[in-house]
Write a protein that holds these residues in place. Structure first.
Motif, mmCIF file in Angstrom:
data_model
loop_
_atom_site.group_PDB
_atom_site.id
_atom_site.type_symbol
_atom_site.label_atom_id
_atom_site.label_comp_id
_atom_site.label_asym_id
_atom_site.label_seq_id
_atom_site.Cartn_x
_atom_site.Cartn_y
_atom_site.Cartn_z
ATOM 1 N N ALA A 24 0.807 -1.219 0.000
ATOM 2 C CA ALA A 24 0.000 0.000 0.000
ATOM 3 C C ALA A 24 0.837 1.263 0.000
ATOM 4 C CB ALA A 24 -0.940 -0.002 1.211
ATOM 5 N N GLU A 25 2.095 1.164 0.461
ATOM 6 C CA GLU A 25 2.980 2.341 0.507
ATOM 7 C C GLU A 25 4.406 1.892 0.189
ATOM 8 O OE1 GLU A 25 2.855 4.245 4.309
ATOM 9 O OE2 GLU A 25 0.845 5.077 3.994
ATOM 10 N N PRO A 26 5.249 2.827 -0.299
ATOM 11 C CA PRO A 26 6.657 2.448 -0.509
ATOM 12 C C PRO A 26 7.312 2.091 0.829
ATOM 13 C CG PRO A 26 6.166 4.549 -1.552
ATOM 14 C CD PRO A 26 4.994 4.211 -0.687
ATOM 15 N N SER A 27 8.234 1.141 0.787
ATOM 16 C CA SER A 27 8.927 0.733 2.012
ATOM 17 C C SER A 27 10.348 0.321 1.646
ATOM 18 C CB SER A 27 8.176 -0.447 2.643
ATOM 19 O OG SER A 27 9.029 -1.202 3.462
ATOM 20 N N SER A 28 11.305 0.759 2.416
ATOM 21 C CA SER A 28 12.695 0.387 2.180
ATOM 22 C C SER A 28 13.290 -0.174 3.462
ATOM 23 C CB SER A 28 13.514 1.598 1.744
ATOM 24 O OG SER A 28 13.148 1.978 0.450
ATOM 25 N N VAL A 29 13.860 -1.351 3.345
ATOM 26 C CA VAL A 29 14.498 -2.002 4.492
ATOM 27 C C VAL A 29 15.872 -2.457 4.020
ATOM 28 C CG1 VAL A 29 14.335 -3.959 6.089
ATOM 29 C CG2 VAL A 29 12.257 -2.816 5.324
ATOM 30 N N TYR A 30 16.888 -2.278 4.859
ATOM 31 C CA TYR A 30 18.236 -2.722 4.440
ATOM 32 C C TYR A 30 18.214 -4.220 4.142
ATOM 33 C CZ TYR A 30 20.578 1.692 5.080
ATOM 34 O OH TYR A 30 20.969 2.998 4.930
ATOM 35 N N GLU A 31 18.960 -4.568 3.082
ATOM 36 C CA GLU A 31 18.884 -5.943 2.599
ATOM 37 C C GLU A 31 19.458 -6.967 3.577
ATOM 38 O OE1 GLU A 31 21.041 -6.130 -1.067
ATOM 39 O OE2 GLU A 31 22.870 -5.334 -0.182
ATOM 40 N N ASP A 32 20.274 -6.489 4.550
ATOM 41 C CA ASP A 32 20.830 -7.452 5.513
ATOM 42 C C ASP A 32 20.007 -7.530 6.802
ATOM 43 O OD1 ASP A 32 21.386 -4.974 6.406
ATOM 44 O OD2 ASP A 32 23.533 -5.299 6.747
ATOM 45 N N THR A 33 18.891 -6.864 6.827
ATOM 46 C CA THR A 33 18.031 -6.887 8.021
ATOM 47 C C THR A 33 17.579 -8.315 8.332
ATOM 48 O OG1 THR A 33 17.224 -4.710 7.427
ATOM 49 C CG2 THR A 33 15.931 -5.899 9.046
ATOM 50 N N TRP A 34 17.431 -9.099 7.289
ATOM 51 C CA TRP A 34 16.907 -10.466 7.477
ATOM 52 C C TRP A 34 17.750 -11.283 8.426
ATOM 53 C CZ3 TRP A 34 19.625 -14.869 6.164
ATOM 54 C CH2 TRP A 34 20.751 -14.714 5.346
ATOM 55 N N ARG A 35 19.064 -10.984 8.465
ATOM 56 C CA ARG A 35 19.947 -11.813 9.301
ATOM 57 C C ARG A 35 19.542 -11.732 10.780
ATOM 58 N NH1 ARG A 35 24.424 -13.084 6.128
ATOM 59 N NH2 ARG A 35 24.659 -11.699 4.352
ATOM 60 N N GLY A 36 19.306 -10.502 11.225
ATOM 61 C CA GLY A 36 18.917 -10.328 12.634
ATOM 62 C C GLY A 36 17.546 -10.938 12.924
ATOM 63 N N ILE A 37 16.651 -10.825 11.956
ATOM 64 C CA ILE A 37 15.290 -11.361 12.170
ATOM 65 C C ILE A 37 15.330 -12.885 12.211
ATOM 66 C CG2 ILE A 37 12.980 -11.520 11.140
ATOM 67 C CD1 ILE A 37 13.535 -8.715 9.921
ATOM 68 N N ARG A 38 16.170 -13.461 11.356
ATOM 69 C CA ARG A 38 16.255 -14.926 11.257
ATOM 70 C C ARG A 38 16.600 -15.570 12.599
ATOM 71 N NH1 ARG A 38 15.990 -19.218 11.694
ATOM 72 N NH2 ARG A 38 16.672 -21.021 10.502
ATOM 73 N N SER A 39 17.377 -14.832 13.410
ATOM 74 C CA SER A 39 17.842 -15.421 14.675
ATOM 75 C C SER A 39 16.844 -15.225 15.814
ATOM 76 C CB SER A 39 19.197 -14.796 15.056
ATOM 77 O OG SER A 39 19.019 -13.406 15.243
ATOM 78 N N MET A 40 15.733 -14.574 15.566
ATOM 79 C CA MET A 40 14.793 -14.294 16.664
ATOM 80 C C MET A 40 13.921 -15.516 16.954
ATOM 81 S SD MET A 40 13.873 -10.346 16.015
ATOM 82 C CE MET A 40 13.498 -10.060 17.703
ATOM 83 N N PRO A 41 13.456 -15.658 18.178
ATOM 84 C CA PRO A 41 12.663 -16.830 18.553
ATOM 85 C C PRO A 41 11.357 -16.903 17.746
ATOM 86 C CG PRO A 41 13.227 -15.514 20.489
ATOM 87 C CD PRO A 41 13.680 -14.759 19.324
ATOM 88 N N GLY A 42 11.030 -18.087 17.295
ATOM 89 C CA GLY A 42 9.763 -18.298 16.589
ATOM 90 C C GLY A 42 9.881 -18.120 15.101
#
Lengths: 236, 401
Positions: B67-85
């Motif tokens: 619905a809106e433009p969004s920019s997230v750094y491409e390496d953000t996934w690494r930190g998210i991957r390690s989160m519980p669940g």
């Protein structure tokens, strides 16, 4: 069934009130016996149509008394609660034009009345068919009204007026659109049917061709009826 | 008792059938409009279903990525991957643009997907022909609605992609077919400029003394290099491990990563409640207008048919027909007209309108049932004017004078 035909005593009809009131019928007295055909004659504006509407329980008279068969239907007020049922079961109508229902065939045009009275379809159609032979339309029983000649349509309309065996039939200029030969044929049929079913028939007419056929004629002038013996040629 | 309405219809069947056909086309348009609305909602849900994600991680305080433009750094996934669940994560980009194939352009949502295997978030969940993308560049999987065939060469910006797979019902919330390409290519496509624009940008950067100070010869090259790459993706798609609450996992990502996270329910609300809300209102208005027009047409037709039978109605009343019999006859005719119209409309919408309509038209059986009852109700209401006219007919009209 037919009882005493129809008796009308002192019927009056007033339209409006006060200064604008119009006395359409001032004093109407009539009596038609079962099996009798009488003429009702009068100039335009004399009250013929108003009288027909009163007799047909379409409008209410202002005063008077009307007896149909053995039943008082009006005595300074309607004595019958369901006027529709009264018209359906006790009064037959024949109009100037046949006014057949265009989307029903000949049989159902006639059988509709007993059906409306709650009679089974088969019984109603049988009753209609019984009338077709004397009226000589038996060969047109499945035809649609648009496929009939004017004379045939009028004979079917007569059958419709007779089908519920009413004690009285009101015929409003039934021969107006017909030539002499056909007009006389219609009056002959009405006489035959009146005798056969002991029905009292009142024929409103201007038609000079048929006036000599009535044994009794009621003239109406300025809302008052006068009885007169007709030439009485009839169709014995 | 015979059916007066049925006899009248049979007597004038041509009039009824042709009127019903006309009304049917109107009802067909109405049903199609309802189908378009359902199709829009279905497109939105399909988009979410096919992404394979349980959570959407987007730029803070935006309604991205749809619905809106969004920019997230491409390496953000690494930190998210390690989160519980969190079971699996994948970067994704979305860019709605014209994709050229030969001499024709197709409006499509170009989706950049990470390398992986089927089941990776963002990947098309199934193919109807060909294979998934296996190379890092210049391969594409396209929705069949785009009209591409296996082996076709697509041009996206300056690069050419070979269609290696075809999928079905992979569309954007606007109904545009999706074209999947490798993520790196998609990131490049989002920021790719023409040569003149690149030269101009370099000249401007070189003329800025902050980026090109005397005595620091490597700085200008470093700045230009950073300007030429795109380190952003539009969202990170997250698949969760079973047994975890979506709200809990989303909450911890929000807390630790300072990003906005949407669950499936929230994303559906954004798509249906915000992105297509205006379109839905427009369709609702069209539905209301078409319903009013249909009612007016039925009312007019039934009224005209009734006026044509005034003398017969007067005779019927004179010979003792009850008002309810006459009213019932008119009502039955109105309902018959509605039924003819509905059948024609349903056939028209299903066989002729839905297949050729450029947007997805979803004709749900329940909508048809509702539509049928609405049509019947409209016809019944529309017949009231004619019934009123018929009941006012004086039986005395049958008697001359």
């Amino acid at each position: 069934m037919a009882g005493n035909g129809i008796r009308i005593q002192g019927v009056r009809k007033r339209y409006g009130s006060g200064d604008t009131a119009v006395e359409a019928l001032k004093k109407v007295d009539m009596q038609v016996a079962p099996g009798e055909v009488v003429g009702l004659i009068g100039p335009s504006g004399s009250g013929k149509t108003t009288l027909l509407k009163c007799l047909g329980a379409v409008i209410e008279p202002t005063a008077g008394r009307m007896i149909l068969g053995d039943e008082v239907i009006y005595d300074d007020g309607w004595k019958v609660r369901d006027l529709r049922a009264l018209r359906r079961d006790k009064i037959g109508f024949i109009f100037q034009a046949p006014y057949l229902i265009p989307f029903l065939d000949v049989t159902d045009n006639v059988a509709l009345l007993p059906m409306l009275a709650g009679k089974p379809n088969a019984h109603s159609r049988k009753r209609a068919m019984e009338l077709f032979h004397p009226l000589d339309v038996q060969h047109r029983a499945r035809a649609m009204p648009s496929q009939l000649s004017g004379g045939e349509q009028q004979r079917v309309a007569i059958a419709r007026g007779l089908v519920n065996r009413p004690p009285v039939i009101l015929a409003d200029e039934p021969t107006a659109p017909l030539d002499s030969e056909r007009a006389l044929a219609v009056i002959r049929i009405l006489n035959d049917m009146a005798r056969k079913f002991e029905t009292a028939i009142i024929v409103v007419t201007h038609d000079e061709k048929i006036i000599p056929t009535f044994k009794r004629i009621y003239h109406i002038r300025d809302g008052v009826t006068y009885e007169e013996a007709g030439e009485g040629r009839g169709f014995e | 008792m015979i059916s007066l309405a049925g006899r009248d219809i049979m007597h004038a069947w041509g009039k009824f059938v042709f009127t019903g056909l006309g009304l049917g086309l109107l009802i067909g348009v109405t049903l199609s409009m309802a189908g378009i609305y359902r199709g829009m909602i279905d497109d939105a849900k399909v988009l979410l279903d096919n992404s394979g994600a349980d959570l959407w991680v987007v730029q803070k305080d935006t309604l991205g990525p749809y619905a809106e433009p969004s920019s997230v750094y491409e390496d953000t996934w690494r930190g998210i991957r390690s989160m519980p669940g969190v079971a699996r994560v994948a970067n994704v980009t979305y860019l709605t643009m014209q994709v050229r194939e030969g001499q024709r352009d197709v409006r499509a949502m170009v989706t950049g997907i990470t390398a992986g295997r089927p089941g990776t978030p963002g990947w098309p969940p199934y193919l109807v022909a060909g294979r998934q993308i296996t190379r890092g560049h210049y391969e594409a999987v396209a929705d069949i609605a785009a009209g591409f065939k296996l082996g076709d060469s697509l041009q996206i910006r300056r690069n050419h992609y070979t269609v290696v797979g075809l999928t079905r019902r992979m569309v954007s919330s606007g109904g545009d077919p999706m074209v999947f390409i490798p993520l790196k290519d998609a990131q490049e496509a989002q920021f790719l400029k023409d040569n003149e624009a690149i030269r101009q940008q370099r000249r401007r950067t070189a003329s800025n003394s902050m980026f090109n100070p005397p005595g620091a010869p490597g700085l200008l090259e470093a700045v230009i290099a950073s300007q030429s790459t795109n380190p952003f993706v539009n969202a990170v798609l997250v698949q969760m491990k079973s047994g975890y609450s979506a709200e809990d996992v989303a909450g911890s990502i929000r807390r630790w990563k300072h990003l906005t996270v949407y669950t499936r329910g929230q994303m559906e609300e954004i798509l249906v409640g915000k992105l297509i809300a205006t379109s839905a209102k427009q369709i609702g208005m069209f539905l209301a207008i078409l319903s009013i027009v249909s009612a007016a047409i039925v009312a007019f037709i039934i009224y005209t048919l009734t006026l044509g039978k005034i003398r017969e109605i007067a005779v019927l009343k004179l010979i003792g027909t009850r008002n309810r019999t006459i009213a019932s006859m008119i009502m039955q005719q109105a309902v018959a007209l509605g039924i003819i119209g509905f059948v024609v409309g349903k056939i028209t919408a299903t066989l002729f309108m839905a297949p050729i309509f450029p947007k997805y038209v979803l004709l749900e059986p329940l909508d048809s049932v509702r539509g049928f009852f609405v049509v019947v109700a409209i016809c019944l209401l529309s017949s009231l004017i004619a019934i009123r006219a018929a009941l006012k007919v004086d039986p005395a009209e049958a008697i001359g004078g």
